[in-house]
Design a protein around this motif. Sequence first.
Motif, PDB file in Angstrom:
ATOM      1  N   LEU A  92      15.332-113.909   8.753  1.00 20.72           N
ATOM      2  CA  LEU A  92      14.806-113.483   7.454  1.00 20.72           C
ATOM      3  C   LEU A  92      13.560-114.274   7.085  1.00 20.72           C
ATOM      4  CD1 LEU A  92      18.049-112.952   5.362  1.00 20.72           C
ATOM      5  CD2 LEU A  92      16.402-111.216   6.051  1.00 20.72           C
ATOM      6  N   LEU A  93      13.561-115.558   7.387  1.00 17.81           N
ATOM      7  CA  LEU A  93      12.376-116.366   7.122  1.00 17.81           C
ATOM      8  C   LEU A  93      11.205-115.913   7.991  1.00 17.81           C
ATOM      9  CD1 LEU A  93      13.879-119.941   6.762  1.00 17.81           C
ATOM     10  CD2 LEU A  93      12.892-118.525   4.975  1.00 17.81           C
ATOM     11  N   SER A  94      11.502-115.554   9.225  1.00 15.55           N
ATOM     12  CA  SER A  94      10.439-115.116  10.135  1.00 15.55           C
ATOM     13  C   SER A  94       9.858-113.772   9.724  1.00 15.55           C
ATOM     14  CB  SER A  94      10.993-115.023  11.559  1.00 15.55           C
ATOM     15  OG  SER A  94      10.046-114.470  12.420  1.00 15.55           O
ATOM     16  N   VAL A  95      10.708-112.894   9.222  1.00 10.66           N
ATOM     17  CA  VAL A  95      10.273-111.532   8.929  1.00 10.66           C
ATOM     18  C   VAL A  95       9.690-111.385   7.525  1.00 10.66           C
ATOM     19  CG1 VAL A  95      11.101-109.169   8.615  1.00 10.66           C
ATOM     20  CG2 VAL A  95      11.872-110.488  10.553  1.00 10.66           C
ATOM     21  N   GLY A 111      11.598-111.500  15.235  1.00 12.33           N
ATOM     22  CA  GLY A 111      12.462-111.898  14.123  1.00 12.33           C
ATOM     23  C   GLY A 111      13.277-110.736  13.592  1.00 12.33           C
ATOM     24  N   PHE A 112      12.662-109.552  13.517  1.00 11.52           N
ATOM     25  CA  PHE A 112      13.385-108.363  13.057  1.00 11.52           C
ATOM     26  C   PHE A 112      14.489-107.987  14.047  1.00 11.52           C
ATOM     27  CE2 PHE A 112      13.826-103.702  12.816  1.00 11.52           C
ATOM     28  CZ  PHE A 112      14.299-103.614  11.508  1.00 11.52           C
ATOM     29  N   LEU A 113      14.185-108.050  15.343  1.00 14.22           N
ATOM     30  CA  LEU A 113      15.212-107.756  16.357  1.00 14.22           C
ATOM     31  C   LEU A 113      16.353-108.769  16.281  1.00 14.22           C
ATOM     32  CD1 LEU A 113      13.020-106.743  19.412  1.00 14.22           C
ATOM     33  CD2 LEU A 113      14.444-105.260  18.001  1.00 14.22           C
ATOM     34  N   ALA A 114      16.013-110.050  16.074  1.00 17.19           N
ATOM     35  CA  ALA A 114      17.050-111.072  15.924  1.00 17.19           C
ATOM     36  C   ALA A 114      17.904-110.799  14.694  1.00 17.19           C
ATOM     37  CB  ALA A 114      16.413-112.456  15.835  1.00 17.19           C
ATOM     38  N   LEU A 115      17.283-110.348  13.633  1.00 18.44           N
ATOM     39  CA  LEU A 115      18.010-110.018  12.412  1.00 18.44           C
ATOM     40  C   LEU A 115      18.995-108.876  12.656  1.00 18.44           C
ATOM     41  CD1 LEU A 115      18.359-110.371   9.341  1.00 18.44           C
ATOM     42  CD2 LEU A 115      16.497-108.752   9.059  1.00 18.44           C
ATOM     43  N   LEU A 117      20.263-107.778  15.629  1.00 11.76           N
ATOM     44  CA  LEU A 117      21.314-108.137  16.587  1.00 11.76           C
ATOM     45  C   LEU A 117      22.317-109.122  15.989  1.00 11.76           C
ATOM     46  CD1 LEU A 117      19.203-108.410  19.856  1.00 11.76           C
ATOM     47  CD2 LEU A 117      20.791-106.591  19.199  1.00 11.76           C
ATOM     48  N   ALA A 118      21.850-110.098  15.224  1.00 12.39           N
ATOM     49  CA  ALA A 118      22.775-111.048  14.611  1.00 12.39           C
ATOM     50  C   ALA A 118      23.636-110.365  13.557  1.00 12.39           C
ATOM     51  CB  ALA A 118      21.997-112.215  14.007  1.00 12.39           C
ATOM     52  N   SER A 119      23.065-109.411  12.830  1.00 13.21           N
ATOM     53  CA  SER A 119      23.852-108.678  11.831  1.00 13.21           C
ATOM     54  C   SER A 119      24.932-107.846  12.501  1.00 13.21           C
ATOM     55  CB  SER A 119      22.944-107.785  10.995  1.00 13.21           C
ATOM     56  OG  SER A 119      21.993-108.549  10.306  1.00 13.21           O
ATOM     57  N   VAL A 120      24.601-107.195  13.607  1.00  9.44           N
ATOM     58  CA  VAL A 120      25.603-106.427  14.358  1.00  9.44           C
ATOM     59  C   VAL A 120      26.689-107.361  14.878  1.00  9.44           C
ATOM     60  CG1 VAL A 120      25.940-105.103  16.481  1.00  9.44           C
ATOM     61  CG2 VAL A 120      24.078-104.523  14.948  1.00  9.44           C
ATOM     62  N   ASN A 121      26.287-108.546  15.351  1.00 12.29           N
ATOM     63  CA  ASN A 121      27.254-109.509  15.861  1.00 12.29           C
ATOM     64  C   ASN A 121      28.200-109.983  14.761  1.00 12.29           C
ATOM     65  OD1 ASN A 121      28.507-111.213  17.683  1.00 12.29           O
ATOM     66  ND2 ASN A 121      27.062-112.857  17.354  1.00 12.29           N
ATOM     67  N   ILE A 122      27.672-110.236  13.578  1.00  9.08           N
ATOM     68  CA  ILE A 122      28.517-110.678  12.469  1.00  9.08           C
ATOM     69  C   ILE A 122      29.492-109.574  12.074  1.00  9.08           C
ATOM     70  CG2 ILE A 122      28.498-111.263  10.006  1.00  9.08           C
ATOM     71  CD1 ILE A 122      25.887-112.756  10.522  1.00  9.08           C
ATOM     72  N   PHE A 123      28.991-108.349  11.920  1.00  6.81           N
ATOM     73  CA  PHE A 123      29.853-107.235  11.530  1.00  6.81           C
ATOM     74  C   PHE A 123      30.932-106.981  12.583  1.00  6.81           C
ATOM     75  CE2 PHE A 123      30.744-102.627  11.265  1.00  6.81           C
ATOM     76  CZ  PHE A 123      31.273-102.610   9.983  1.00  6.81           C
ATOM     77  N   GLY A 124      30.536-106.965  13.854  1.00  7.47           N
ATOM     78  CA  GLY A 124      31.510-106.768  14.930  1.00  7.47           C
ATOM     79  C   GLY A 124      32.520-107.899  14.996  1.00  7.47           C
ATOM     80  N   GLY A 125      32.064-109.120  14.748  1.00 10.29           N
ATOM     81  CA  GLY A 125      32.983-110.259  14.756  1.00 10.29           C
ATOM     82  C   GLY A 125      34.035-110.145  13.669  1.00 10.29           C
ATOM     83  N   PHE A 126      33.614-109.684  12.482  1.00  8.74           N
ATOM     84  CA  PHE A 126      34.583-109.501  11.414  1.00  8.74           C
ATOM     85  C   PHE A 126      35.570-108.387  11.756  1.00  8.74           C
ATOM     86  CE2 PHE A 126      31.511-111.678   8.513  1.00  8.74           C
ATOM     87  CZ  PHE A 126      32.357-112.722   8.189  1.00  8.74           C
TER      88      PHE A 126
END
Length: 140
Positions: A92-95, A111-115, A117-126
């Motif tokens: 978020l800071l990068s974008v 940064g947008f791609l990282a945002l 992929l990390a969001s998908v990872n968090i949602f999938g983890g939950f």
Amino acid sequence: MDTLDAAIAKLRAATDAAQQAAQAAHTYADQIAAAGHAATGGAIDPFVFRLAIFALAVFVGYYVVWSVTPALHTPLMSVTNAISSVIVVGALLSVGVAGVDSGSGFAKLVGFLALILASVNIFGGFLVTERMLAMYKKKG
């Protein structure tokens, strides 16, 4: 007033000590890097060195994750979600921070791609954590 002046003096002394320690650590790091560069004769490019460390980290991560027992899967997912949340903050800071020069368009794209992929990872983890916890609930 004297106690305030004494506290300020102690703070300044602590700040000076911390600054000297940081400079000493920086000097030691430079000396170690120079010694490593001299030991290899300057033959190893720093990019190749970092790439080798990344490749080793991938292999270690693979073997660590696949050897996790099912009972430890839920805590592992929780830690992964915590790490991904830190990645989201950095992305978020990068974008999106307009007041800070966050780099080129390529940096913003990564940064947008990282945002994403990390969001998908968090949602999938939950989701996975919820399914794992549902296995332990009594039915009926």
